[in-house]
Design a protein around this motif. Structure first.
Motif, PDB file in Angstrom:
ATOM      1  N   TYR A 679     -12.116   3.804 -42.032  1.00  0.00           N
ATOM      2  CA  TYR A 679     -12.095   2.368 -41.711  1.00  0.00           C
ATOM      3  C   TYR A 679     -11.226   1.602 -42.700  1.00  0.00           C
ATOM      4  O   TYR A 679     -10.433   0.736 -42.313  1.00  0.00           O
ATOM      5  CB  TYR A 679     -13.530   1.836 -41.733  1.00  0.00           C
ATOM      6  CG  TYR A 679     -13.648   0.348 -41.454  1.00  0.00           C
ATOM      7  CD1 TYR A 679     -13.386  -0.165 -40.187  1.00  0.00           C
ATOM      8  CD2 TYR A 679     -14.051  -0.536 -42.450  1.00  0.00           C
ATOM      9  CE1 TYR A 679     -13.517  -1.525 -39.918  1.00  0.00           C
ATOM     10  CE2 TYR A 679     -14.185  -1.901 -42.190  1.00  0.00           C
ATOM     11  CZ  TYR A 679     -13.910  -2.376 -40.930  1.00  0.00           C
ATOM     12  OH  TYR A 679     -14.025  -3.717 -40.662  1.00  0.00           O
ATOM     13  N   TYR A 680     -11.351   1.928 -43.979  1.00  0.00           N
ATOM     14  CA  TYR A 680     -10.617   1.177 -44.987  1.00  0.00           C
ATOM     15  C   TYR A 680      -9.141   1.563 -45.062  1.00  0.00           C
ATOM     16  O   TYR A 680      -8.378   0.962 -45.814  1.00  0.00           O
ATOM     17  CB  TYR A 680     -11.298   1.330 -46.345  1.00  0.00           C
ATOM     18  CG  TYR A 680     -12.589   0.547 -46.414  1.00  0.00           C
ATOM     19  CD1 TYR A 680     -12.589  -0.827 -46.238  1.00  0.00           C
ATOM     20  CD2 TYR A 680     -13.804   1.197 -46.618  1.00  0.00           C
ATOM     21  CE1 TYR A 680     -13.771  -1.551 -46.260  1.00  0.00           C
ATOM     22  CE2 TYR A 680     -14.990   0.482 -46.649  1.00  0.00           C
ATOM     23  CZ  TYR A 680     -14.967  -0.889 -46.465  1.00  0.00           C
ATOM     24  OH  TYR A 680     -16.127  -1.612 -46.488  1.00  0.00           O
ATOM     25  N   GLN A 681      -8.733   2.550 -44.265  1.00  0.00           N
ATOM     26  CA  GLN A 681      -7.309   2.863 -44.159  1.00  0.00           C
ATOM     27  C   GLN A 681      -6.584   1.877 -43.240  1.00  0.00           C
ATOM     28  O   GLN A 681      -5.374   1.712 -43.313  1.00  0.00           O
ATOM     29  CB  GLN A 681      -7.127   4.282 -43.605  1.00  0.00           C
ATOM     30  CG  GLN A 681      -7.680   5.394 -44.486  1.00  0.00           C
ATOM     31  CD  GLN A 681      -6.808   5.639 -45.697  1.00  0.00           C
ATOM     32  OE1 GLN A 681      -5.592   5.723 -45.587  1.00  0.00           O
ATOM     33  NE2 GLN A 681      -7.436   5.737 -46.852  1.00  0.00           N
ATOM     34  N   PHE A 682      -7.337   1.216 -42.340  1.00  0.00           N
ATOM     35  CA  PHE A 682      -6.718   0.300 -41.376  1.00  0.00           C
ATOM     36  C   PHE A 682      -6.361  -1.038 -42.030  1.00  0.00           C
ATOM     37  O   PHE A 682      -7.039  -1.492 -42.970  1.00  0.00           O
ATOM     38  CB  PHE A 682      -7.684   0.046 -40.202  1.00  0.00           C
ATOM     39  CG  PHE A 682      -7.737   1.144 -39.194  1.00  0.00           C
ATOM     40  CD1 PHE A 682      -6.844   1.179 -38.135  1.00  0.00           C
ATOM     41  CD2 PHE A 682      -8.675   2.161 -39.301  1.00  0.00           C
ATOM     42  CE1 PHE A 682      -6.880   2.201 -37.193  1.00  0.00           C
ATOM     43  CE2 PHE A 682      -8.720   3.189 -38.374  1.00  0.00           C
ATOM     44  CZ  PHE A 682      -7.821   3.212 -37.315  1.00  0.00           C
ATOM     45  N   HIS A 683      -5.302  -1.639 -41.532  1.00  0.00           N
ATOM     46  CA  HIS A 683      -5.002  -3.034 -41.831  1.00  0.00           C
ATOM     47  C   HIS A 683      -5.666  -3.858 -40.740  1.00  0.00           C
ATOM     48  O   HIS A 683      -5.165  -3.937 -39.608  1.00  0.00           O
ATOM     49  CB  HIS A 683      -3.493  -3.274 -41.859  1.00  0.00           C
ATOM     50  CG  HIS A 683      -2.817  -2.646 -43.051  1.00  0.00           C
ATOM     51  ND1 HIS A 683      -1.447  -2.702 -43.257  1.00  0.00           N
ATOM     52  CD2 HIS A 683      -3.320  -1.965 -44.117  1.00  0.00           C
ATOM     53  CE1 HIS A 683      -1.147  -2.071 -44.375  1.00  0.00           C
ATOM     54  NE2 HIS A 683      -2.269  -1.605 -44.902  1.00  0.00           N
ATOM     55  N   LEU A 684      -6.804  -4.447 -41.054  1.00  0.00           N
ATOM     56  CA  LEU A 684      -7.640  -5.091 -40.042  1.00  0.00           C
ATOM     57  C   LEU A 684      -7.025  -6.367 -39.485  1.00  0.00           C
ATOM     58  O   LEU A 684      -7.447  -6.857 -38.439  1.00  0.00           O
ATOM     59  CB  LEU A 684      -9.014  -5.392 -40.622  1.00  0.00           C
ATOM     60  CG  LEU A 684      -9.760  -4.179 -41.204  1.00  0.00           C
ATOM     61  CD1 LEU A 684     -11.091  -4.621 -41.791  1.00  0.00           C
ATOM     62  CD2 LEU A 684      -9.975  -3.096 -40.152  1.00  0.00           C
ATOM     63  N   ASP A 685      -6.023  -6.891 -40.185  1.00  0.00           N
ATOM     64  CA  ASP A 685      -5.374  -8.132 -39.738  1.00  0.00           C
ATOM     65  C   ASP A 685      -4.053  -7.866 -39.039  1.00  0.00           C
ATOM     66  O   ASP A 685      -3.203  -8.749 -38.927  1.00  0.00           O
ATOM     67  CB  ASP A 685      -5.172  -9.075 -40.922  1.00  0.00           C
ATOM     68  CG  ASP A 685      -4.360  -8.445 -42.045  1.00  0.00           C
ATOM     69  OD1 ASP A 685      -4.081  -7.219 -41.967  1.00  0.00           O
ATOM     70  OD2 ASP A 685      -4.022  -9.164 -43.004  1.00  0.00           O
ATOM     71  N   GLU A 686      -3.869  -6.624 -38.564  1.00  0.00           N
ATOM     72  CA  GLU A 686      -2.662  -6.262 -37.823  1.00  0.00           C
ATOM     73  C   GLU A 686      -3.055  -5.633 -36.494  1.00  0.00           C
ATOM     74  O   GLU A 686      -4.124  -5.027 -36.374  1.00  0.00           O
ATOM     75  CB  GLU A 686      -1.807  -5.257 -38.614  1.00  0.00           C
ATOM     76  CG  GLU A 686      -1.269  -5.801 -39.932  1.00  0.00           C
ATOM     77  CD  GLU A 686      -0.454  -4.749 -40.688  1.00  0.00           C
ATOM     78  OE1 GLU A 686      -0.233  -3.645 -40.128  1.00  0.00           O
ATOM     79  OE2 GLU A 686      -0.054  -5.023 -41.837  1.00  0.00           O
ATOM     80  N   PRO A 687      -2.199  -5.732 -35.470  1.00  0.00           N
ATOM     81  CA  PRO A 687      -2.525  -5.129 -34.167  1.00  0.00           C
ATOM     82  C   PRO A 687      -2.703  -3.620 -34.274  1.00  0.00           C
ATOM     83  O   PRO A 687      -2.228  -2.975 -35.208  1.00  0.00           O
ATOM     84  CB  PRO A 687      -1.313  -5.494 -33.305  1.00  0.00           C
ATOM     85  CG  PRO A 687      -0.713  -6.696 -33.958  1.00  0.00           C
ATOM     86  CD  PRO A 687      -0.937  -6.514 -35.431  1.00  0.00           C
ATOM     87  N   TRP A 688      -3.372  -3.076 -33.256  1.00  0.00           N
ATOM     88  CA  TRP A 688      -3.648  -1.643 -33.236  1.00  0.00           C
ATOM     89  C   TRP A 688      -2.374  -0.803 -33.263  1.00  0.00           C
ATOM     90  O   TRP A 688      -2.365   0.310 -33.790  1.00  0.00           O
ATOM     91  CB  TRP A 688      -4.481  -1.291 -31.990  1.00  0.00           C
ATOM     92  CG  TRP A 688      -3.699  -1.368 -30.703  1.00  0.00           C
ATOM     93  CD1 TRP A 688      -3.459  -2.479 -29.964  1.00  0.00           C
ATOM     94  CD2 TRP A 688      -3.037  -0.286 -30.037  1.00  0.00           C
ATOM     95  NE1 TRP A 688      -2.696  -2.184 -28.866  1.00  0.00           N
ATOM     96  CE2 TRP A 688      -2.421  -0.838 -28.875  1.00  0.00           C
ATOM     97  CE3 TRP A 688      -2.899   1.072 -30.286  1.00  0.00           C
ATOM     98  CZ2 TRP A 688      -1.685  -0.058 -27.990  1.00  0.00           C
ATOM     99  CZ3 TRP A 688      -2.167   1.855 -29.404  1.00  0.00           C
ATOM    100  CH2 TRP A 688      -1.574   1.290 -28.268  1.00  0.00           C
ATOM    101  N   ASP A 689      -1.260  -1.361 -32.717  1.00  0.00           N
ATOM    102  CA  ASP A 689      -0.016  -0.594 -32.671  1.00  0.00           C
ATOM    103  C   ASP A 689       1.005  -1.094 -33.683  1.00  0.00           C
ATOM    104  O   ASP A 689       2.208  -0.860 -33.524  1.00  0.00           O
ATOM    105  CB  ASP A 689       0.566  -0.627 -31.257  1.00  0.00           C
ATOM    106  CG  ASP A 689       0.776  -2.055 -30.736  1.00  0.00           C
ATOM    107  OD1 ASP A 689       0.347  -3.004 -31.425  1.00  0.00           O
ATOM    108  OD2 ASP A 689       1.347  -2.199 -29.643  1.00  0.00           O
ATOM    109  N   SER A 690       0.537  -1.737 -34.746  1.00  0.00           N
ATOM    110  CA  SER A 690       1.460  -2.131 -35.815  1.00  0.00           C
ATOM    111  C   SER A 690       2.013  -0.870 -36.476  1.00  0.00           C
ATOM    112  O   SER A 690       1.409   0.212 -36.364  1.00  0.00           O
ATOM    113  CB  SER A 690       0.735  -2.991 -36.851  1.00  0.00           C
ATOM    114  OG  SER A 690      -0.157  -2.201 -37.628  1.00  0.00           O
ATOM    115  N   PRO A 691       3.163  -0.976 -37.161  1.00  0.00           N
ATOM    116  CA  PRO A 691       3.739   0.226 -37.796  1.00  0.00           C
ATOM    117  C   PRO A 691       2.743   0.967 -38.684  1.00  0.00           C
ATOM    118  O   PRO A 691       2.763   2.205 -38.743  1.00  0.00           O
ATOM    119  CB  PRO A 691       4.903  -0.343 -38.601  1.00  0.00           C
ATOM    120  CG  PRO A 691       5.315  -1.560 -37.843  1.00  0.00           C
ATOM    121  CD  PRO A 691       4.040  -2.148 -37.315  1.00  0.00           C
TER     122      PRO A 691
END
Length: 827
Positions: A679-691
């Motif tokens: 979970y903490y690997q994700f950038h939660l403020d970016e879309p699911w298909d962000s780079p």
């Protein structure tokens, strides 16, 4: 098949005759060499019929077992053709199927040709078979009704297929059909809340037999629909269908084409009890799995009697259990036994020397008897299960289910503290976790015989050592052994007991397994040289985080069976590295891994969804429904923290343009299902298909892999119904502060037990697991809109955390009432 290295050499994204793949043509395994072809050939006569109702491919691959609606035992999968019709073994060219002329263009053999059916049976087909009958067994879901005369036309020596092996196959198919019936109706036949029109209130017995009600689950839906369920079996209409008895119901010793069957239930209040209620209005209900408190592996479901006990197959006429003489009604037992199907699907042979009292142990559902190998071996000629991979899977599967049921009750895995069950000098329990699991394996009365506050080898407890249930007898051990190789990985970082003064302790909890239940090993079945007494509390694998494999012992070439905390069973690779094994042995190591590491640990990590047809039903119930159950637990844990279901109202999580979260509810559930590190690997403020986020797509947890999807898929069929009236995101958009939030439990005024939270859709409806708009858009005017309907059942998670299976023919109004949160319907 043991050719994994050869498989890996192929370029799967190139045609069979590409320069690279063509170079592998001469490496054909000899298993593919069919009749009449020389050694060293690269041609094979084993071929499929494809298209037009036969074996069909779609965008997600080949068919799955559930699509064999005509019955797996009667649906042709592979045929061995003559040498003239052989083809290069790597060439993807099945035989085009023509229902009007199914054998067109094939060279017919002078004797018989072999076929393999979907259930794995090998049969000999006559070359003189009629086109109509051959078409019927080649199509997967055409609903043809075949009689014994038809089968005699199809199969060579059909009339003499009257063996114990055939009986066992038929009993197993009947038990499996009963479980499939239970999945849909929540009871065994005749069903749940059976209307008064379907039974005779003077006798409390259905007009038509359980065999009739099983027809749709044996591939005979069309025949079932011809019956008048509200008329007696011998009514003028129903009696006309008597001679349509499917061959599946012909028991041993009866001639083909008959109308009698000796496959029977053992009925009574203490056995297979069909509940009759006369208030407020007459209705019937079949028994449920939960009624089998003695354990499914030790309770008889179906018995095949001798021909003199046969009855018209459509008549409800069963063996009435007599507590004073349990064998009364069974009749003479021949020398080679009678086939009986246990409710876990295992088939045994009833011993002609069985003692009546011992038989009663296995005939009753709630008798509470305490027994061991001596009693079991008296009742069954083959009680000690063969020492096979399949039986290892079955046993570990049962242990896994019991683990989860224990946790459901106590909130911990075994052992829960208290009751003076721990030794303060060793800070270990007096008795093993296996003993404490007994009530959840159907052995509550054996459990109650133990003195929990005494050591395993106390004068009293040592007397129970020879009562070890068969479920704990592991690979390589004799039938009368009291030793087991089914052991925990016990030690710091793995399975640990937490001790409290003065003499109380507990095992780990779900939430302690932060590495994910699917990626954490609970139990290993070690080889017999490491077996220990089954009641011994220090009889487990000592886990050393510095040398993780030290206590596992020798791993044979075909691997060791292991149980993960989500209830799945895998095979440990003899070439596993210590570092990769440690990642799966520790509960909270925080390792992030992918298919490469998983495939090094397990020989079968990327196994096909239906690798073992014999245990497919059991695996389905544990793995697929258990995934939904874990998702439900995660949803409630999320709600406990945020007072809402996902997603929380933090503004940075929401896209003001779409008014949806940037990432799916599944991503936000990760910390609550054991994947906090991911979970903490994700950038939660970016879309699911962000780079950045798109790089994490292939890290999808196994818990989200749904029916029919391959192990490397990044899509899931576990989806919400999203929209007004169902799971509805609320969004507040202002110039200074834009945010959204998910629904609350109090919004579900229809009741959490009557409202669907998550549905498992078909593979063609699956979406990327991180995609925030990857759910089913709810349209109350078209409740099934956006859904591809399954051929048998679909699984759902209710908001109370329970799981249910619905029939695809459920009417729209009822389905709508289950999806809406506050529709006010009465279900």
């Amino acid at each position: 098949m043991g050719y994994g290295e050869l498989y890996q050499q192929f370029h799967h994204d190139e045609p069979w005759n590409s320069p690279h793949n063509l170079s592998l043509l001469d490496q054909m395994p000899d298993e593919f060499r069919s009749r009449g072809l020389p050694v060293g050939t690269n041609y094979s006569g084993y071929r499929l019929f494809e298209g037009n109702g036969a074996y069909e491919y779609d965008s997600d691959g080949g068919p799955w077992l559930g699509e064999a609606g005509d019955g797996r035992q009667h649906t042709l999968l592979v045929m061995e053709t003559m040498p003239h019709d052989a083809a290069p073994w790597t060439k993807p060219d099945g035989i085009p199927f023509d229902q009007a002329d199914p054998l067109a263009g094939l060279t017919l053999p002078p004797d018989t040709f072999l076929v393999g059916t979907v259930d794995g049976t090998i049969r000999q087909v006559r070359p003189t078979v009629s086109a109509e009958n051959f078409s019927a067994i080649t199509t997967w879901d055409n609903g043809e009704i075949l009689t014994a005369v038809d089968y005699a036309d199809i199969y060579h020596d059909w009339d003499v297929e009257d063996t114990a092996e055939v009986s066992a196959d038929r009993v197993k198919a009947l038990v499996l059909a009963m479980h499939n019936f239970h999945d849909v109706h929540a009871t065994f036949p005749p069903g749940r809340d059976v209307p008064s029109e379907w039974f005779d209130p003077s006798t409390g017995v259905p007009y038509l037999s359980w065999r009739v009600h099983l027809l749709p689950y044996l591939g005979y839906g069309n025949l079932y629909n011809q019956f008048h369920l509200d008329e007696p079996w011998d009514s003028p209409h129903n009696i006309q269908l008597l001679d349509e008895m499917p061959e599946d119901l012909r028991s041993r010793g009866l001639a083909p084409g008959g109308t009698l069957s000796a496959f029977k239930l053992i009925t009574a209040e203490e056995a297979y009890d069909v509940h009759y209620l006369n208030s407020p209005y007459p209705q019937l209900s079949g028994p449920q799995i939960r009624d089998i408190v003695d354990g499914t592996d030790s309770t008889i479901a179906i018995v095949e009697l001798t021909p003199d006990k046969a009855v018209p197959w459509t008549q409800w006429n069963e063996v009435e259990f007599n507590a004073a003489d349990p064998l009364d009604g069974i009749g003479p037992i021949p020398e080679d036994g009678l086939r009986v199907g246990m409710t876990d699907g295992v088939v045994h042979n009833l011993n002609p020397d069985a003692i009546s009292a011992n038989f009663g142990i296995f005939a009753t559902w709630q008798g509470g008897e305490v027994f061991g190998p001596a009693e079991s071996s008296n009742v069954f000629l083959d009680w000690a299960l063969p020492d096979s991979k399949i039986n290892s899977w079955e046993k570990l599967r049962d242990v896994g289910l019991a683990f989860h049921n224990y946790h459901d009750v106590f909130g911990y895995f075994p052992i829960s503290g208290g009751n003076n069950s721990y030794d303060p000098t060793t800070e270990m329990p007096y008795l093993s976790w296996r003993v404490h699991l007994l009530p959840y394996l159907g052995y509550a009365n054996l459990y109650n015989e133990f003195h929990l506050d005494e050591p395993w080898d106390s004068p009293h407890n040592i007397q129970l050592l020879d009562k070890m249930p068969e479920v704990f007898r592991s690979r390589g051990l004799a039938a009368n052994s009291s030793m087991t190789g089914i052991q925990l990985l016990l030690g710091e970082g793995a399975y640990e007991y937490t001790y409290f003064e003065p003499n109380s302790a507990r095992g780990p909890r779900y939430r302690d397994i932060s590495d994910g239940t699917h990626a954490t090993i609970a139990v290993v079945e070690v080889m017999s040289d490491l077996a220990v007494e089954w009641t011994r509390p220090d009889g487990d694998i000592p886990f050393d985080i510095l040398d993780p494999l030290a206590g596992v012992g020798t791993i044979p070439e075909d691997g060791l069976r292991v149980l993960t905390f989500d209830g799945a069973v895998f095979t440990l690779n003899p070439d596993v590295t210590a570092e990769n094994f440690k990642a799966f042995a520790t509960l909270d190591g925080g390792e992030i891994f992918g298919p490469a590491e998983s495939s090094n640990v397990f020989l079968d990590w990327q196994r096909p969804p239906h690798e073992l047809p014999q245990v497919e039903h059991a695996r389905s119930r544990i793995e697929r429904l258990n995934k939904l159950k874990q998702i439900g637990l995660g949803l409630h844990n999320f709600h406990d923290v945020y007072a809402r279901f996902p997603v929380g109202n933090t503004p940075q999580l929401w896209d003001p343009e779409t008014e949806l979260p940037y990432l799916s509810w599944r991503v936000h559930l990760l910390p609550y299902i054991g994947y906090e590190n991911l979970y903490y690997q994700f950038h939660l403020d970016e879309p699911w298909d962000s780079p950045h986020n798109i790089q994490l797509l292939d890290k999808m947890p196994e818990i989200f892999r749904s029916r029919g999807l391959p192990s490397d898929s990044t899509k899931t069929g576990f989806q919400l119904f999203l929209g007004e009236g169902a799971y509805d995101y609320q969004f507040v958009n202002s110039s200074n502060y834009s945010y959204g939030y998910g629904p609350r439990i109090r919004d579900i005024t229809d009741g959490t037990s009557r409202t669907i939270a998550v549905i498992e859709t078909m593979p063609e409806d699956a979406v990327e697991w991180t995609r925030s708009d990857g759910d089913i858009m709810w349209d109350p005017t078209n409740p099934f809109g956006g859904l591809t309907m399954p051929p048998n059942i679909f699984n759902v998670l209710m908001f109370d955390g329970s799981t249910r299976s619905f029939h695809p023919l459920l009417d729209e109004d009822t389905f709508r009432s289950y999806v809406t949160f506050a529709g006010g319907e009465i279900i």
